[in-house]
Scaffold this active site. Structure first.
Site, PDB file in Angstrom:
ATOM      1  N   CYS A  67     -15.843  11.214   5.508  1.00 28.61           N
ATOM      2  CA  CYS A  67     -16.442   9.871   5.496  1.00 28.61           C
ATOM      3  C   CYS A  67     -16.341   9.128   6.829  1.00 28.61           C
ATOM      4  CB  CYS A  67     -15.749   8.993   4.455  1.00 28.61           C
ATOM      5  SG  CYS A  67     -15.812   9.594   2.780  1.00 28.61           S
ATOM      6  N   ALA A 122      -1.377  34.301   3.918  1.00 27.72           N
ATOM      7  CA  ALA A 122      -2.251  35.476   3.842  1.00 27.72           C
ATOM      8  C   ALA A 122      -2.271  35.993   2.407  1.00 27.72           C
ATOM      9  CB  ALA A 122      -1.762  36.563   4.797  1.00 27.72           C
ATOM     10  N   ARG A 174     -11.024  33.100  23.397  1.00 31.22           N
ATOM     11  CA  ARG A 174     -11.382  32.830  22.008  1.00 31.22           C
ATOM     12  C   ARG A 174     -12.589  31.909  21.926  1.00 31.22           C
ATOM     13  NH1 ARG A 174     -10.060  29.084  17.732  1.00 31.22           N
ATOM     14  NH2 ARG A 174      -9.274  30.356  16.030  1.00 31.22           N
ATOM     15  N   GLU A 186     -27.074   5.209   5.825  1.00 31.78           N
ATOM     16  CA  GLU A 186     -27.576   6.527   6.216  1.00 31.78           C
ATOM     17  C   GLU A 186     -27.999   6.624   7.682  1.00 31.78           C
ATOM     18  OE1 GLU A 186     -30.264   8.049   2.697  1.00 31.78           O
ATOM     19  OE2 GLU A 186     -30.573   5.926   3.078  1.00 31.78           O
TER      20      GLU A 186
HETATM   21  C1  LIG Z   1      -6.395  27.876   6.281  1.00 30.33           C
HETATM   22  C2  LIG Z   1      -5.944  29.004   7.157  1.00 30.33           C
HETATM   23  C3  LIG Z   1      -6.392  29.047   8.457  1.00 30.33           C
HETATM   24  C4  LIG Z   1      -5.994  30.074   9.284  1.00 30.33           C
HETATM   25  N1  LIG Z   1      -6.460  30.098  10.570  1.00 30.33           N
HETATM   26  C5  LIG Z   1      -6.099  31.098  11.394  1.00 30.33           C
HETATM   27  C6  LIG Z   1      -6.571  31.156  12.725  1.00 30.33           C
HETATM   28  O1  LIG Z   1      -7.335  30.299  13.175  1.00 30.33           O
HETATM   29  N2  LIG Z   1      -6.180  32.189  13.493  1.00 30.33           N
HETATM   30  C7  LIG Z   1      -5.345  33.157  13.032  1.00 30.33           C
HETATM   31  O2  LIG Z   1      -5.011  34.057  13.779  1.00 30.33           O
HETATM   32  N3  LIG Z   1      -4.874  33.124  11.797  1.00 30.33           N
HETATM   33  C8  LIG Z   1      -5.252  32.135  10.956  1.00 30.33           C
HETATM   34  N4  LIG Z   1      -4.797  32.120   9.672  1.00 30.33           N
HETATM   35  C9  LIG Z   1      -4.013  33.264   9.188  1.00 30.33           C
HETATM   36  C10 LIG Z   1      -2.535  33.050   9.368  1.00 30.33           C
HETATM   37  O3  LIG Z   1      -2.200  33.124  10.711  1.00 30.33           O
HETATM   38  C11 LIG Z   1      -1.822  34.144   8.612  1.00 30.33           C
HETATM   39  O4  LIG Z   1      -2.173  34.039   7.264  1.00 30.33           O
HETATM   40  C12 LIG Z   1      -0.330  33.992   8.717  1.00 30.33           C
HETATM   41  O5  LIG Z   1       0.076  34.157  10.018  1.00 30.33           O
HETATM   42  C13 LIG Z   1       0.419  34.934   7.802  1.00 30.33           C
HETATM   43  O6  LIG Z   1       1.776  34.551   7.782  1.00 30.33           O
HETATM   44  P1  LIG Z   1       2.551  34.214   6.450  1.00 30.33           P
HETATM   45  O7  LIG Z   1       3.951  33.990   6.800  1.00 30.33           O
HETATM   46  O8  LIG Z   1       1.893  33.135   5.731  1.00 30.33           O
HETATM   47  O9  LIG Z   1       2.358  35.577   5.662  1.00 30.33           O
HETATM   48  P2  LIG Z   1       2.487  35.875   4.138  1.00 30.33           P
HETATM   49  O10 LIG Z   1       1.215  35.526   3.443  1.00 30.33           O
HETATM   50  O11 LIG Z   1       3.718  35.311   3.577  1.00 30.33           O
HETATM   51  O12 LIG Z   1       2.598  37.451   4.208  1.00 30.33           O
HETATM   52  C14 LIG Z   1       1.554  38.213   4.750  1.00 30.33           C
HETATM   53  C15 LIG Z   1       1.864  39.697   4.722  1.00 30.33           C
HETATM   54  O13 LIG Z   1       2.882  39.978   5.636  1.00 30.33           O
HETATM   55  C16 LIG Z   1       3.951  40.681   5.036  1.00 30.33           C
HETATM   56  N5  LIG Z   1       5.176  40.193   5.638  1.00 30.33           N
HETATM   57  C17 LIG Z   1       5.508  38.922   5.870  1.00 30.33           C
HETATM   58  N6  LIG Z   1       6.684  38.864   6.516  1.00 30.33           N
HETATM   59  C18 LIG Z   1       7.111  40.118   6.662  1.00 30.33           C
HETATM   60  C19 LIG Z   1       8.269  40.692   7.241  1.00 30.33           C
HETATM   61  N7  LIG Z   1       9.196  39.948   7.811  1.00 30.33           N
HETATM   62  N8  LIG Z   1       8.379  42.028   7.199  1.00 30.33           N
HETATM   63  C20 LIG Z   1       7.427  42.799   6.631  1.00 30.33           C
HETATM   64  N9  LIG Z   1       6.313  42.307   6.085  1.00 30.33           N
HETATM   65  C21 LIG Z   1       6.156  40.984   6.104  1.00 30.33           C
HETATM   66  C22 LIG Z   1       3.828  40.399   3.565  1.00 30.33           C
HETATM   67  O14 LIG Z   1       4.327  41.472   2.819  1.00 30.33           O
HETATM   68  C23 LIG Z   1       2.352  40.225   3.378  1.00 30.33           C
HETATM   69  O15 LIG Z   1       1.744  41.461   3.150  1.00 30.33           O
HETATM   70  C24 LIG Z   1      -5.141  31.096   8.809  1.00 30.33           C
HETATM   71  C25 LIG Z   1      -4.698  31.042   7.485  1.00 30.33           C
HETATM   72  C26 LIG Z   1      -5.088  30.015   6.668  1.00 30.33           C
HETATM   73  C27 LIG Z   1      -4.614  29.972   5.257  1.00 30.33           C
HETATM   74  S1  FES Z   2     -12.945  11.984   2.928  1.00 29.93           S
HETATM   75 FE1  FES Z   2     -11.853  10.709   4.261  1.00 29.93          FE
HETATM   76  S2  FES Z   2     -12.226   8.755   3.472  1.00 29.93           S
HETATM   77 FE2  FES Z   2     -13.529  10.036   2.276  1.00 29.93          FE
END
Ligand SMILES: Cc1cc2nc3c(=O)[nH]c(=O)nc-3n(C[C@H](O)[C@H](O)[C@H](O)COP(=O)(O)OP(=O)(O)OC[C@H]3O[C@@H](n4cnc5c(N)ncnc54)[C@H](O)[C@@H]3O)c2cc1C
Ligand code: FES
Ligand code: FES
Length: 1335
Positions: A154, A271, A430, A1266
């Site tokens: 908004c 992830a 990038r 608008e």
């Molecule tokens: C909204 C959103 C935007 C994003 N934007 C970007 C972006 O712009 N660029 C980008 O690069 N990434 C992006 N990501 C991805 C993000 O970087 C990865 O999802 C994140 O780094 C995964 O880390 P986590 O700790 O959440 O993993 P988890 O989801 O907790 O785990 C992921 C996997 O890793 C394994 N794992 C985790 N830790 C270990 C460990 N210590 N040893 C062995 N296995 C392990 C798990 O078993 C699982 O399979 C985005 C994600 C979201 C949700």
């Molecule tokens: S979505 Fe931010 S004020 Fe409506």
């Protein structure tokens, strides 16, 4: 599977209260838990995928090692509750409340006008609040960084950032940076040539309560004790289908990994969570070593740094910053590259949740960090019961080659990143659709090592993301270049080799194939230049520098904190102080928005017996339904019923709209049936089990071109014409013809469509609570579907979380669908569309194909124009015919073309039905006009602004549909816009910049606007109000308009306050409903305040007239006394008010009429910088001059203009819907549809409300909801200007088509150069592309 112990108690705190969950289910997420179990509904659901920030809360944890408390923002929709053991969660309710005390963050966001619909506001509050917990005096950059993960549809973000800036150490709110003056010093200033008093203060900082960081709630001591407990033990939470285990010792983790080798390790869950939610992944066991000390450390040695796998990306960022500050520059090149990408990777919430280990192991193909880590020769330290080992984080690991992978029982302990060395260069590159919080379209990590003291390549590594299913290494290319000198010949060979090695097939998933191929070598070229520059710095005598003109190619656009100035007319000093009209009054619900206490439909408490509805939608664009098998769905627990077309008691097809598909489906996304169950999870699970057998039908029409081939239209042609077009073409110097494609747009209101349908016991009554712009329409459709009179149906709308036209017609269809379910089951139905379903089902702005033939003289005077419009209406009528009428009527915009013809027709296709969207066809249609003006300018060697000036209406005249108007305010806006923005001087400066920079170009464009308000059909312009005065003097106002965030109710209170001559605090406005005001027209067309204002005014004047005798008798009495006396005299204190509407008309047979009550004029000018190598652009500055006549509320009006502009800018640049050739919409969430974030808005953003007269409207105001949308096209044409400069320099054709949106792909591929020439091209007849354009 080995057996597990019984479930433990999950203990965490929410807003200082202890939560003990005895049955913690690993499948339950914090957002659900807060909203549905704890009934803390301030935290909002908007996307469920971590991409919008509406669900932001603060998590605090105590670190027993450092004895510090760590506060960080998270998106609650991705946080499993089981991960919260020992944590303290703070939600917006815990920050402050109207009932107790509001927090300065909440107060300032509200008072700075940072909320409109308020749906994003709790998330915004939490992001700023969390930042302040860590940095009580943040810098402006930190504010912008903290808000990068929060979407607002908004406001346009400017006021949100400004509210955050009020916490910065020095007053950074001053918006006239560098001018030597401070805007705060000049509350009033003479601005226009007419010496009108102009104000710049939309709020008063002096009213803010001070911020005292010491007053924040303390961290629960019990959690400190829990964290420090030496006898901590493994925790197990057993849910219905899954088990969550939290080991607290490393050995235990290794043991568990051996026992459950397939179980994912859950760290940030960013992830795993999305895979479970959106890709139907299932894991019976989760192992979550969050907090395990061995995973959290930084170990810095002389050679490099080892970082624990548990470190979040935000912690990694802090650690690298520290190392960079400590180490000599030559050692930190890898860290610098990582830091650059860490700034833009996702938003602050995800960076605080996602861990290094999770990132490295999950290896998304778009990973921003892995290519750099690989190029920097990082290694992964693994541990298992077998012991420790190291594996290289190299190409084979990233390509998931089994022999280079970690074993299933292994855990990543840490990642080692070696220091870079002297003759070693590392870079991260990038490009994404938007600067921050967007997956890369292509990214790369590259490194080169030279033989000491030379430019002979010793080692070269190149890793690319988003070019295939994994990150890929160009290892063969690198191998072949070893021993080569770092020179142009090497670059040329490298480009050839890498294009051979990394092949993106023409039908590759994700599309943009030629663009991505170009990026592979464009990014390589950037790296080449960076290294050459680096070599030169090391030994300028030996290694020549890159040409000065190439220097700007080296850097990405910086992220700046936006600033700007807002100007509006000051209130007449003689106006009584109690009269709020003309003042920048805060939105009536603003504080409730920021405290999360504003109630949206799904915030309403559960109703006894309520059921949740999930939809089953068609997967085919055009097919016969052979079978709907619901047996498997009905057999699932909790499922109550499946509702199909057979269950509709009345009309299932009404006015061409089908509620439930019957026999045939006509688009992907059409509702075939719905499942009602006791929980949404059950309903959704069952919906997946409904089996539908289809038989495809011909034709399947997806695009406008296909519709034209099949003669497939939704309605007849609409035409306006003046002069003799054919004749005029004979006498002009030149004729040009062209086509313009404008793609569609998704509304992306933050609150998805939500309906609560409650069947009543008696008389077949049905009550619906929903966010809509058109209650009467809902009532009508529900009545038709249920076959009952409209008087049995009550619709209630307290507020909608954004609408933008998307809640005009669609809620009627969805209301009918849910009412049928409520009727069939006899139980209340809660129907909340998931973001993906909402985007799929409800469609959006019509894509347009515009064709033009223009006859003009060599001096730029346009003599004749013949325009054809075709819009993609989708599969049903919806509003397409009306949109086309508006488009045709407004097609001339600000220009007088004596011989003008415009014809248009909406096409019928097999796409979901497109609908109303802010600007109602104008933002698409007028791009065609601006495109041909630009083309004429190019042919005449004039600037587009000169051609605009030449052809603009200059004196009172008649539009092409023969409506008389005076263009004086248009001229004023245009002239002031050019003058006050120093357009000419900046244009010259941009030309200078362009001469000096080959790979970056600046462009400027100004667009004028003549926009319309209201409807050509008079009865649509009517409105009604009901005003009650109670005996204590308080007043309740109801009217026919819906509050969508646009501040309508706020303005209505201002009107009532002036008319009744009482303070605003006496007046209450509760909701809009069909039982108090009947037959309301839609709240759209920028006329909400106009027509409802007149109705409220009418009611108040009637009441005031009735009170007059009482007041005359007792002139010194108070309002309360007069009311009491009036009551005693039996004077009615309640009345309706009515506005008949503007008397408009349009005769389509003649093509003429007074179609609109009045026009709104405006102009905007934008300046951009374009990166010709990547296609990225940066919006440097925008100036808007909008004719507001007399603004009833400048804060609301400026908010509408800024918000609409940013929405328009998104439409014209980065918002891109992707469809498969079969008509499947791919873009169904914030991951793949990018609306602007805080980083996209103009670095400098100035808005001026120009004062004029508009006696026809209430208080001589104008409807501005608008108009700002189209002004966003100044960015599109500024990009065009910049691209034209690049093309001129490269000797390319002067006139070219830049369609909308001007995405990075389009910009890059239009800036043709040696790299675009080098890529392989495919014969379009040999493959089916992944996605197509539908305009
Ligand atoms: C909204 C959103 C935007 C994003 N934007 C970007 C972006 O712009 N660029 C980008 O690069 N990434 C992006 N990501 C991805 C993000 O970087 C990865 O999802 C994140 O780094 C995964 O880390 P986590 O700790 O959440 O993993 P988890 O989801 O907790 O785990 C992921 C996997 O890793 C394994 N794992 C985790 N830790 C270990 C460990 N210590 N040893 C062995 N296995 C392990 C798990 O078993 C699982 O399979 C985005 C994600 C979201 C949700
Ligand atoms: S979505 Fe931010 S004020 Fe409506
Ligand atoms: S709802 Fe959680 S980030 Fe969008």
């Amino acid at each position: 599977m080995p057996s597990l112990s019984n479930s433990d108690e999950l203990i965490f705190f929410v807003n200082g209260r202890k939560v003990i969950e005895k049955n913690a289910d690993p499948e339950v997420y914090l957002l659900f838990y807060l909203r549905k179990i704890l009934h803390l509904t301030g935290t909002k659901y908007s996307c469920g995928s971590g991409g919008c920030g509406a669900c932001t809360v603060m998590v605090s944890r105590y670190d027993p090692k450092t004895k510090k408390i760590h506060h960080y923002p998270v998106t609650a929709c991705l946080v499993p509750i089981c991960s919260l053991h020992g944590a303290a969660v703070t939600t917006v309710e815990g920050v402050g409340s109207i009932k107790t005390r509001i927090h300065p963050v909440q107060e300032r966001l509200a008072k700075c006008h940072g909320t409109q619909c308020g749906f994003c506001s709790p998330g915004m509050v939490m992001s700023i609040y969390t930042l302040l917990r860590n940095h009580p005096e943040p810098t402006p950059e930190q504010i912008t960084e903290a808000l990068g993960g929060n979407l607002c549809r908004c406001t346009g973000y400017r006021p949100i950032v400004e509210s955050g800036k009020t916490f910065c150490a020095e007053s950074t709110v001053c918006q006239m940076k560098g001018s030597g003056k401070c805007c705060m010093d000049q509350e009033e200033k003479s601005f226009t040539s007419r010496q009108e008093k102009m104000c710049t203060k939309l709020y008063n900082e002096d009213e803010f309560q001070p911020f005292d960081p010491t007053q924040e709630p303390i961290f629960p001591p019990e959690l400190i004790r829990m964290a420090e407990d030496p006898n901590k033990r493994r925790l197990t939470f057993r849910g219905k289908r899954t088990t969550w285990i939290t080991p607290v010792k490393l050995n235990d983790l290794l043991e568990l990994k051996t026992s459950f080798p397939e179980a994912p390790i859950i760290m940030g869950n960013t992830a795993v969570g999305p895979s479970i939610k959106f890709r139907d992944e299932f894991h019976p066991v989760f192992i979550s070593p969050l907090g395990l000390q061995e995973l959290y450390f930084v170990d810095s040695t002389d050679d490099g740094v080892t970082i624990g796998a548990g470190y979040s990306l935000a912690q990694l960022n802090d650690a690298l910053r520290f190392i960079v500050s400590e180490q000599p520059k030559e050692k930190t090149k890898t860290y610098h590259a990582l830091l650059k990408h860490l700034r833009t990777l996702a938003g602050a919430q995800i960076r605080n949740m996602a861990t290094l280990g999770g990132h490295v192991v999950s290896r998304p193909n778009y990973s921003d960090l892995n290519p750099i880590l690989a190029a920097g020769n990082a290694t992964i330290n693994l541990i298992s019961k077998e012991g420790k080992r190291q594996i290289p984080l190299d190409g084979r690991f990233l390509e998931k080659s089994p022999e280079a992978n970690l074993k299933s029982e292994e855990t990543v302990l840490s990642v080692y990143i070696p220091h870079s060395t002297q003759w070693h260069f590392v870079s991260g590159l990038r490009i994404a659709q938007r600067q921050e919080n967007a997956f890369a379209i292509v990214n790369a990590g590259m490194s080169v090592k030279f033989e000491d003291g030379t430019d002979t390549i010793k080692e070269l590594q190149m890793f690319y993301g988003s070019v295939g299913p994994t990150v890929v290494s160009a290892s063969k290319t690198c191998q072949q270049l070893i021993g080569r000198k770092w020179n142009d010949q090497m670059l040329s060979d490298a480009c050839r080799l890498v294009l051979d090695e990394i092949y993106i097939p023409p039908d590759a998933e994700g599309g943009m194939v030629e663009y991505r191929r170009t990026l592979i070598i464009s990014l390589l070229f950037k790296f080449y230049l960076k290294v050459r520059r680096g070599l030169n710095k090391m030994d300028p005598h030996k290694f020549p520098d890159i040409p000065e003109k190439f220097v700007s190619a080296l850097e990405d656009f910086p992220i700046e904190t936006p600033q700007g100035i807002q100007m509006f007319q000051c209130v007449d000093p003689h106006q009584p102080p109690q009269d709020p009209v003309g003042h920048p009054v805060m939105h009536q619900s603003a504080i409730k928005h920021t405290t999360g206490e504003a109630v949206f439909v799904d915030d309403m408490p559960p109703i006894s017996q309520e059921l949740f509805l999930a939809v089953v939608t068609s997967t085919r664009a055009h097919a016969k339904i052979i079978l709907i098998d619901t047996s498997a769905a009905l057999a699932l627990p909790g499922v109550v019923d499946v509702i199909t077309a057979e269950d509709v008691p009345g009309d299932n097809s009404y006015q061409g709209e089908i509620f439930y598909a019957q026999n045939e489906v006509i688009c992907v996304g059409q509702i075939v049936c719905t499942v009602a169950a006791d929980t949404y999870a059950h309903a959704k699970e069952a919906a997946k089990k409904v089996r539908i057998v289809y038989e495809d039908l011909e034709p399947r029409i997806i695009t406008i071109e296909q519709a034209l081939e099949h003669n497939s239209f939704l309605s007849a042609e609409k035409k306006i014409e003046q002069g003799d077009v054919e004749q005029a073409f004979k006498y002009v110097d030149q004729i040009i013809e062209g086509k313009v494609h404008v793609e569609g747009q998704e509304h992306f209101y933050m609150e998805t469509q939500t309906i609560l349908a409650i069947p009543q016991e008696e008389d077949k009554e049905m009550v619906l609570h929903l966010g809509t712009q058109f209650q009467t329409h809902v009532q009508e459709y529900v009545a038709a579907a249920l076959n009952i009179p409209r008087n049995r149906i009550a619709c209630h709308t307290k507020r909608a979380g954004g609408a933008f036209g998307g809640k005009v017609s669609k809620p009627a269809l969805l209301g009918a669908v849910s009412a049928v379910a409520a009727k069939k089951t006899g139980r209340p139905i809660r129907f909340i569309l998931e973001r993906g379903d909402d985007m799929l089902i409800t469609a959006g702005r019509h894509p347009l194909l515009g064709k033009y033939k223009i006859g003009f003289m060599n001096n730029g005077v346009i003599k004749a124009a013949d325009i054809e419009y075709y819009i993609n209406g989708g599969c049903s009528p919806d509003e397409s015919e009306l949109v086309m009428e508006f488009m045709v009527l407004r097609s001339e915009n600000a220009y007088y073309i004596p011989n003008f013809r415009c014809r248009g027709r909406p096409c019928k296709t097999n796409l979901p039905s497109n609908t109303a969207f802010r600007g109602f066809g104008f933002p698409q249609g007028i791009v065609v006009g601006e495109a041909y003006i630009t083309a004429v300018a190019s042919q005449c060697d004039l600037t587009p602004e000169q051609v605009k000036e030449i052809n603009m209406y200059k004196r009172t005249g008649r539009t092409a549909h023969k409506q008389t108007f005076n263009p004086e305010p248009l001229r004023r806006c245009w002239e002031e816009c050019l003058e006050k923005s120093s357009f000419s001087a900046r244009k010259l400066a941009a030309e200078e910049f362009n001469k000096k920079n080959y790979w970056k170009k600046r462009g400027l464009a100004a667009v004028p606007m003549k926009f319309t308000v209201g409807m050509p059909t008079a009865f649509y312009n009517q409105a009604a109000a009901l005003v009650h005065i109670y005996l204590d003097g308080s007043v309740l106002v109801s009217h026919s308009g819906c509050e969508l965030g646009q501040g309508l109710h706020t303005k209505m209170i201002q009107v009532a306050s002036r008319e009744l001559n009482i303070p605003e605090s006496y007046i209450h406005l509760s909701e809009t409903n069909t039982t108090t005001v009947s037959n309301a027209t839609f709240t759209a067309g920028s006329m909400g305040a106009d027509i409802n204002g007149k109705a409220v005014q009418n009611a108040c004047q009637i009441l005031k007239a009735r009170l007059e005798p009482v007041i005359r008798k007792n002139p010194r009495g108070t309002w309360e006394v007069w009311i009491s006396e009036a009551y005693k005299e039996s004077i009615s204190l309640s009345t309706t008010g009515y506005f008949k509407g503007y008397q408009t008309n349009m005769d389509w047979k003649k093509g003429e009429g007074n179609a609109f009550p009045y026009f709104v004029y405006g102009a905007s000018c934008s300046e951009v910088e374009v990166d010709c190598l990547t296609g990225a652009h940066k919006l440097l500055r925008t100036d808007i001059f909008m004719d507001a006549a007399f603004s009833i509320n400048p804060a609301v009006d400026i908010g509408q203009i800024e918000g609409a502009f940013v929405q328009g800018m998104g439409f014209y640049t980065i918002e891109e819907l992707k469809y498969s050739p079969e008509g499947v919409l791919y873009s169904r969430g914030p991951d793949d549809y990018k609306i602007p974030t805080v980083t996209e808005i103009p670095e400098e953003f100035n808005v001026t409300l120009v004062h004029s007269q508009n006696p026809i409207a209430i208080y001589s105001s104008k409807g501005l909801g608008e108009a700002g949308m189209f002004l966003g096209s100044s960015v599109l044409f500024a990009i065009y200007d910049a691209v034209a400069a690049a093309r001129r320099e490269r000797g390319l054709t002067k006139t070219f088509t830049l369609s909308s949106p001007a995405t990075p792909e389009l910009i890059r591929m239009t800036c043709v150069d040696q790299f675009t020439d080098m890529i392989p091209r495919d014969d379009p007849s040999t493959f089916t592309p992944w996605s197509i354009h539908v305009s």
